[in-house]
Each structure stands twice: as C-alpha cells, then as structure tokens.
Design a protein around this motif. Sequence first.
Motif, PDB file in Angstrom:
ATOM      1  N   VAL A 226      11.982 -53.055  37.065  1.00 36.06           N
ATOM      2  CA  VAL A 226      13.361 -52.581  37.173  1.00 36.06           C
ATOM      3  C   VAL A 226      14.266 -53.796  37.374  1.00 36.06           C
ATOM      4  CG1 VAL A 226      14.964 -51.107  38.461  1.00 36.06           C
ATOM      5  CG2 VAL A 226      12.561 -50.419  38.216  1.00 36.06           C
ATOM      6  N   PRO A 227      15.307 -53.931  36.562  1.00 36.67           N
ATOM      7  CA  PRO A 227      16.227 -55.056  36.749  1.00 36.67           C
ATOM      8  C   PRO A 227      16.786 -55.074  38.170  1.00 36.67           C
ATOM      9  CG  PRO A 227      16.659 -53.963  34.661  1.00 36.67           C
ATOM     10  CD  PRO A 227      15.691 -53.093  35.421  1.00 36.67           C
ATOM     11  N   LYS A 228      16.827 -56.268  38.754  1.00 36.59           N
ATOM     12  CA  LYS A 228      17.237 -56.392  40.157  1.00 36.59           C
ATOM     13  C   LYS A 228      18.664 -55.929  40.422  1.00 36.59           C
ATOM     14  CE  LYS A 228      13.934 -59.809  41.667  1.00 36.59           C
ATOM     15  NZ  LYS A 228      13.710 -61.097  42.286  1.00 36.59           N
ATOM     16  N   GLU A 229      19.510 -55.883  39.400  1.00 30.14           N
ATOM     17  CA  GLU A 229      20.869 -55.383  39.638  1.00 30.14           C
ATOM     18  C   GLU A 229      20.871 -53.887  39.962  1.00 30.14           C
ATOM     19  OE1 GLU A 229      20.618 -55.794  35.027  1.00 30.14           O
ATOM     20  OE2 GLU A 229      19.988 -56.985  36.744  1.00 30.14           O
ATOM     21  N   TYR A 230      19.764 -53.191  39.688  1.00 31.39           N
ATOM     22  CA  TYR A 230      19.649 -51.770  40.019  1.00 31.39           C
ATOM     23  C   TYR A 230      18.882 -51.510  41.311  1.00 31.39           C
ATOM     24  CZ  TYR A 230      21.205 -51.143  35.242  1.00 31.39           C
ATOM     25  OH  TYR A 230      21.927 -51.197  34.080  1.00 31.39           O
ATOM     26  N   THR A 231      18.311 -52.571  41.896  1.00 28.11           N
ATOM     27  CA  THR A 231      17.471 -52.394  43.089  1.00 28.11           C
ATOM     28  C   THR A 231      18.012 -53.104  44.324  1.00 28.11           C
ATOM     29  OG1 THR A 231      16.114 -54.349  42.660  1.00 28.11           O
ATOM     30  CG2 THR A 231      15.419 -52.267  41.616  1.00 28.11           C
ATOM     31  N   GLY A 232      19.190 -53.676  44.218  1.00 23.23           N
ATOM     32  CA  GLY A 232      19.723 -54.440  45.344  1.00 23.23           C
ATOM     33  C   GLY A 232      18.981 -55.750  45.546  1.00 23.23           C
TER      34      GLY A 232
ATOM     35  N   SER B  86       7.163 -51.809  45.309  1.00 20.05           N
ATOM     36  CA  SER B  86       8.414 -52.546  45.479  1.00 20.05           C
ATOM     37  C   SER B  86       8.306 -53.448  46.697  1.00 20.05           C
ATOM     38  CB  SER B  86       9.600 -51.588  45.635  1.00 20.05           C
ATOM     39  OG  SER B  86       9.419 -50.757  46.749  1.00 20.05           O
TER      40      SER B  86
ATOM     41  N   TYR C 159       6.651 -52.012  33.416  1.00 17.65           N
ATOM     42  CA  TYR C 159       8.101 -52.088  33.545  1.00 17.65           C
ATOM     43  C   TYR C 159       8.490 -52.744  34.853  1.00 17.65           C
ATOM     44  CZ  TYR C 159      12.978 -50.564  33.417  1.00 17.65           C
ATOM     45  OH  TYR C 159      14.352 -50.534  33.388  1.00 17.65           O
TER      46      TYR C 159
END
Length: 130
Positions: free
Chosen positions: A34-40, A57, A32
């Motif tokens: 994580v979409p970058k819109e959720y990780t800044g 990360s 997986y």
Amino acid sequence: MFDHMGFDVADFERSAAFYDAALAPLGVSRLYAVPKEYTGGIDVVGYGAQRPQFWISGGGKTSGKLHVCFSARSRAEVDAFYEAAMKAGGRDNGPPGLRPHYHEHYYGAFVLDPDGFNVEAVCHTPVSED
C-alpha cells in the motif's frame, strides 16, 4: 468465510522477510504494498496466491495471542513451509506431522514468527492424495 486478515508487527522488515520465505513453499507471495501516502507513512504489504488475503503492517506489535493457519496442497508443502520458516528465523512450535486429535488426515506444522505468533501450515488430504 474470511476475505482477508491483517495485523501489526514490531519489526516490519524482519517480519516481511520471514513471511516472504515461509509462505513461498505454499505458493503465497507478497503481491501488494500500500502506498505510504494512504497509510500515514506505515509499511503495509499483502500476501496471497492470486490476490492479497494476508496483510502485515509496521504499525507496532499486535498484542495478545494470534494463530494464523495457511492451507497446503500436500504434506510435502507443509514440510517445506516448516523448513523455510525455521531457516527464516521462526521458532519450532510443533514439527510437521499428523495431528489425529483434530482428524485422521490432519497434517500440520507450527512455528512462532518473529513476534511470537503461532503460524501453521496444514494439509487435510490423505497421504495417497498428496
């Protein structure tokens, strides 16, 4: 006891390539991102066999010493982990072998990842059960 763990790495692409290769012999893969819109905007990926349990990360290098150990089903998997990790840029921190000071059947291998973290694979079964 643990559900999952993760840490930051200095060079995300380099570390992701290392873990992609080193963990494959253990049946662990990247499952997986994580979409970058959720990780800044930071790259975050999770590895596992059935669900993500190990995460890295690109938020910057984690400081201090870190030791991560992955279970292997056989001594051959430990050997394959070590070989793959070394080919992927890992540095030797203890070649595959018995560590009887832990217990009679403790068979492990240790490598340093691109950030210098101690990464291990271990098999606890007697050789006859490999």
